[in-house]
Design a protein around this motif. Structure first.
Motif, short mmCIF file in Angstrom:
data_model
loop_
_atom_site.label_atom_id
_atom_site.label_comp_id
_atom_site.label_asym_id
_atom_site.label_seq_id
_atom_site.Cartn_x
_atom_site.Cartn_y
_atom_site.Cartn_z
N ARG A 1 0.83 -1.21 0.00
CA ARG A 1 0.00 0.00 0.00
C ARG A 1 0.87 1.26 0.00
NH1 ARG A 1 -3.65 0.07 5.03
NH2 ARG A 1 -1.60 -0.30 5.94
N TRP A 2 2.12 1.10 0.48
CA TRP A 2 3.02 2.25 0.56
C TRP A 2 3.75 2.48 -0.76
CZ3 TRP A 2 4.31 5.16 5.10
CH2 TRP A 2 3.52 4.83 6.22
N ARG A 3 3.55 1.63 -1.73
CA ARG A 3 4.24 1.77 -3.00
C ARG A 3 3.79 3.08 -3.66
NH1 ARG A 3 7.15 -2.08 -5.34
NH2 ARG A 3 7.60 -1.94 -7.56
N GLY A 4 4.73 3.86 -4.09
CA GLY A 4 4.42 5.16 -4.67
C GLY A 4 4.27 6.26 -3.64
N GLN A 5 4.29 5.88 -2.36
CA GLN A 5 4.13 6.87 -1.29
C GLN A 5 5.44 7.13 -0.54
OE1 GLN A 5 1.05 8.30 -0.91
NE2 GLN A 5 0.48 7.03 -2.66
N VAL A 6 6.50 6.44 -0.93
CA VAL A 6 7.79 6.59 -0.25
C VAL A 6 8.80 7.20 -1.20
CG1 VAL A 6 7.35 4.61 1.26
CG2 VAL A 6 8.53 4.24 -0.91
N ASP A 7 9.86 7.75 -0.66
CA ASP A 7 10.87 8.42 -1.48
C ASP A 7 11.67 7.39 -2.27
OD1 ASP A 7 10.08 10.83 -0.41
OD2 ASP A 7 11.57 10.77 1.21
N GLU A 8 11.83 7.64 -3.56
CA GLU A 8 12.63 6.74 -4.39
C GLU A 8 14.08 6.77 -3.92
OE1 GLU A 8 12.97 5.67 -9.13
OE2 GLU A 8 12.59 7.74 -8.52
N GLY A 9 14.66 5.59 -3.79
CA GLY A 9 16.03 5.49 -3.31
C GLY A 9 16.14 5.29 -1.81
N SER A 10 15.00 5.32 -1.09
CA SER A 10 15.03 5.13 0.37
C SER A 10 15.03 3.64 0.70
CB SER A 10 13.81 5.79 1.00
OG SER A 10 12.61 5.14 0.56
N ASP A 11 15.25 3.34 1.98
CA ASP A 11 15.20 1.94 2.42
C ASP A 11 13.81 1.36 2.17
OD1 ASP A 11 17.83 1.67 3.27
OD2 ASP A 11 17.41 2.39 5.30
N ALA A 12 12.76 2.12 2.48
CA ALA A 12 11.40 1.62 2.29
C ALA A 12 11.15 1.29 0.82
CB ALA A 12 10.39 2.65 2.78
N TRP A 13 11.61 2.16 -0.07
CA TRP A 13 11.45 1.91 -1.51
C TRP A 13 12.15 0.62 -1.93
CZ3 TRP A 13 15.60 1.96 -5.01
CH2 TRP A 13 15.24 1.86 -6.36
N ALA A 14 13.37 0.42 -1.47
CA ALA A 14 14.12 -0.79 -1.84
C ALA A 14 13.46 -2.04 -1.29
CB ALA A 14 15.56 -0.68 -1.32
N MET A 15 12.97 -1.98 -0.05
CA MET A 15 12.32 -3.15 0.54
C MET A 15 11.02 -3.48 -0.18
SD MET A 15 13.04 -2.84 4.65
CE MET A 15 12.76 -1.07 4.83
N LEU A 16 10.29 -2.46 -0.61
CA LEU A 16 9.05 -2.71 -1.35
C LEU A 16 9.34 -3.32 -2.72
CD1 LEU A 16 7.08 0.54 -0.44
CD2 LEU A 16 6.57 -1.79 0.32
N GLU A 17 10.43 -2.92 -3.35
CA GLU A 17 10.80 -3.52 -4.63
C GLU A 17 11.13 -5.01 -4.45
OE1 GLU A 17 10.60 -2.48 -7.58
OE2 GLU A 17 10.35 -0.32 -7.38
N LEU A 18 11.86 -5.33 -3.42
CA LEU A 18 12.26 -6.72 -3.20
C LEU A 18 11.09 -7.60 -2.76
CD1 LEU A 18 15.64 -6.17 -1.30
CD2 LEU A 18 15.37 -7.07 -3.62
N SER A 19 10.15 -7.04 -2.03
CA SER A 19 9.09 -7.85 -1.42
C SER A 19 7.84 -7.98 -2.28
CB SER A 19 8.69 -7.26 -0.07
OG SER A 19 8.10 -5.97 -0.24
N ASP A 20 7.76 -7.28 -3.38
CA ASP A 20 6.54 -7.25 -4.19
C ASP A 20 6.18 -8.66 -4.68
OD1 ASP A 20 4.44 -6.74 -5.83
OD2 ASP A 20 5.49 -5.29 -7.11
#
Length: 587
Positions: A444-463
């Motif tokens: 749900r946080w996809r697109g809502q976090v800063d690109e290049g942040s830890d949250a962004w990287a974790m969402l990419e890996l966990s999708d």
């Protein structure tokens, strides 16, 4: 039930529940169960490989109880017994279990397929299990390995089914999984017990603080090791044979089977039986080493083990403590958090523990404060209160393992925060959700976090629904808080292992980031062979071999790539994604 616990558990129910996630000494083979001080030795103990997790012996004479050799491999189904032999057993023929397939859980309960080891040689698998140093640094690999070891699985060629169960239980004990180890032991009929099985069975029952679990084996007629002499006395008392337990204990004392606290603890168990008419006081002052025997019998009789003695054993005992219901819940809280980070306890189980502390009347103030913050994180009056409680829980610990445990504790509370309200804490909120496997909720946080942040990287890996490849430029965008270089390497390794980069970008990225993913050695060849032969359980064992390190910081990114790619190749996609995310969370 107290109102606070009702409110907390109601919040948990609304958020959903996570399947329950989920040792003995780290040695080459099962060691003597009983501690030093049991009489005089007949021969010196067998040499053990050095390990910083092995429980060191007291400077006294140990028991002469060497690890038994594996029993010969039987026919897939035991030979039907004669009429005379049948008279010894109460279990009817139709109820007896075959040794050709052994384990407590099937695929519907989360296990692997019966043929998950394929045609791998039994001696080879046994060697892998014995060499695997545990606990593992990865929570998610530990969870997957536990499920494989508990599965109802075919006995490999060259192994006795009871011995195979014992090897699996022995590894589970070293992982801190005392309850899982006992379940594996109990999946074998005692009529099929082998010496190795008996030895590990005693370890498993003591790790669970359950001397009564020894009673199905204690009355075997053959000559027994000294531990079973005392077990027979304890079982006589627990079986309400009035006076028999005390007589057997007195005989054991006269024969110098045991002495000191080890004999006293056995007498304490006997004292719990019918007609014992004795009270035993346990004195810990002379004791400088905790052993499985001392832990198990003290736990069973409600005797508190001094905190300093827990410092003399390996981390696997932390898992045993967390799972022991006889230990007061307040004394288990710290161990439970560590056990959750190890993969022994689930997020839901950890929250339940603090909910019980919140409802208790004599909860220590420090634990009560944690429970109160957790309640506020779930059902606080407003978003500021809930976010403040989450920050208090995350910032209230110092070590990386403790912080990860708090992520697990707060996973479902974090899942109740909307992206619009929690952008400032996006990295930690996403990490918390994914620590408990809430991958779809986190998206749900996809697109809502800063690109290049830890949250962004974790969402990419966990999708779980990712179908498109990323460009190598995505790796370059990742800033990675903290150890940025290592995190970028691990992010690349995770993406490459998950198939999210093209072969050309994998090659160029490996060179530019200095991640030698193409290096071949005996481990990578064994892993490739297990993948080629479609052996997911063997892949999990070899993945554990590749994680022989004290922490995630010591695991090479190239090893992470190999592990993630192998797991994905044998159908363990979810585990592969969670391990890749865990790498970023814990370095």
């Amino acid at each position: 039930m107290a109102t606070s616990r009702v409110r907390l558990l109601a919040a948990l129910a609304a958020a959903g529940s996570l399947a329950a996630a989920a040792v003995a000494q780290n040695a080459q083979a099962p060691e003597s169960l009983l501690p030093p001080g049991f009489g005089e030795p007949v021969a010196p103990p067998p040499a053990q490989a050095p390990s910083n997790q092995t429980v060191q012996p007291l400077p006294q004479a140990p028991l002469d109880l060497p690890a038994p050799e594996a029993s010969p491999s039987p026919t897939p189904t035991p030979t039907p017994p004669s009429a005379a032999e049948l008279a010894k057993y109460e279990m009817p023929l139709f109820a007896r279990r075959s040794l050709s397939i052994v384990g407590p859980i099937g695929q519907p309960e989360g296990g692997v397929a019966p043929n998950a080891f394929g045609d791998a040689d039994g001696g080879y698998l046994q060697g892998l299990m014995r060499r695997l140093s545990a606990p593992l640094p990865s929570r998610w690999l530990s969870i997957a390995l536990r499920r494989a070891l508990m599965s109802r699985i075919d006995t490999p060629a060259g192994l006795n089914g009871a011995d195979f169960a014992a090897e699996r239980a022995w590894l589970l004990l070293r992982m801190g999984e005392s309850v899982a180890a006992r379940s594996v032991i109990e999946s074998v009929d005692t009529m099929n017990a082998t010496p190795k099985y008996e030895q590990v069975a005693m370890q498993a029952m003591l790790a669970n603080g359950d001397p009564g679990g020894l009673c199905t084996l204690a009355e075997a007629p053959q000559d027994r090791a000294r531990g079973w002499v005392l077990a027979r006395a304890m079982c006589a008392s627990l079986g309400n044979e009035e006076g028999a337990g005390r007589a057997l204990i007195d005989a054991a004392r006269r024969q110098r089977v045991a002495s000191g606290i080890d004999l006293a603890l056995a007498r304490k168990v006997v004292g719990a039986g019918l007609g014992s008419r004795q009270a035993v006081t346990i004195e810990w002052d002379p004791v400088v080493q905790l052993t499985t025997w001392r832990f198990g019998l003290a736990t069973a009789t409600g005797v508190a083990v001094p905190t300093e003695l827990y410092e003399t054993v390996g981390p696997q005992v932390t898992g045993w403590r967390a799972l022991a219901p006889a230990i007061p819940i307040a004394d288990r809280a710290a161990a439970a958090e560590t056990a959750a980070a190890m993969g022994v306890l689930s997020s839901a189980a950890l929250v339940d523990l603090y909910a019980a502390l919140d409802a208790g009347e004599d909860t220590p103030a420090a634990l009560g404060a944690i429970a109160s913050d957790l309640r506020s994180a779930y059902v606080g009056a407003d978003i500021a209160t809930r976010l403040g409680a989450l920050r208090q829980l995350w910032d209230g610990v110092e070590t990386p393992q403790a912080r990860y445990a708090r992520y697990i504790l707060t996973a479902r509370a974090a899942a109740r925060i909307r992206p619009v309200d929690g952008r400032e804490e996006a990295n930690r909120i996403v990490a918390s959700m994914l620590s408990a496997g809430l991958d779809r909720t986190a998206q749900r946080w996809r697109g809502q976090v800063d690109e290049g942040s830890d949250a962004w990287a974790m969402l990419e890996l966990s999708d779980p629904d990712a179908r498109t490849r990323l460009g190598y430029g995505a790796v370059g965008k990742y800033a990675g808080s903290g150890n940025a270089t290592l995190k970028r390497q691990l992010f690349f390794a995770g993406l490459a292992g998950l198939g999210r980069l093209s072969p050309q970008e994998v090659e160029s990225g490996a060179e530019s980031l200095d991640v030698p993913i193409g290096v071949q050695n005996s481990w990578t060849r064994a892993l490739d062979r297990a993948v080629r032969d479609r052996q997911p359980a063997t892949v999990l064992l070899l993945s554990g071999i590749g994680m022989q390190a004290d922490s995630w910081r010591a695991i090479p990114p190239a090893a992470l790539y190999r592990i993630v790619a192998a797991l994905r190749a044998v159908g363990l996609d979810g585990e592969a994604r969670m391990i890749a995310v865990e790498a970023l969370t814990r370095v």
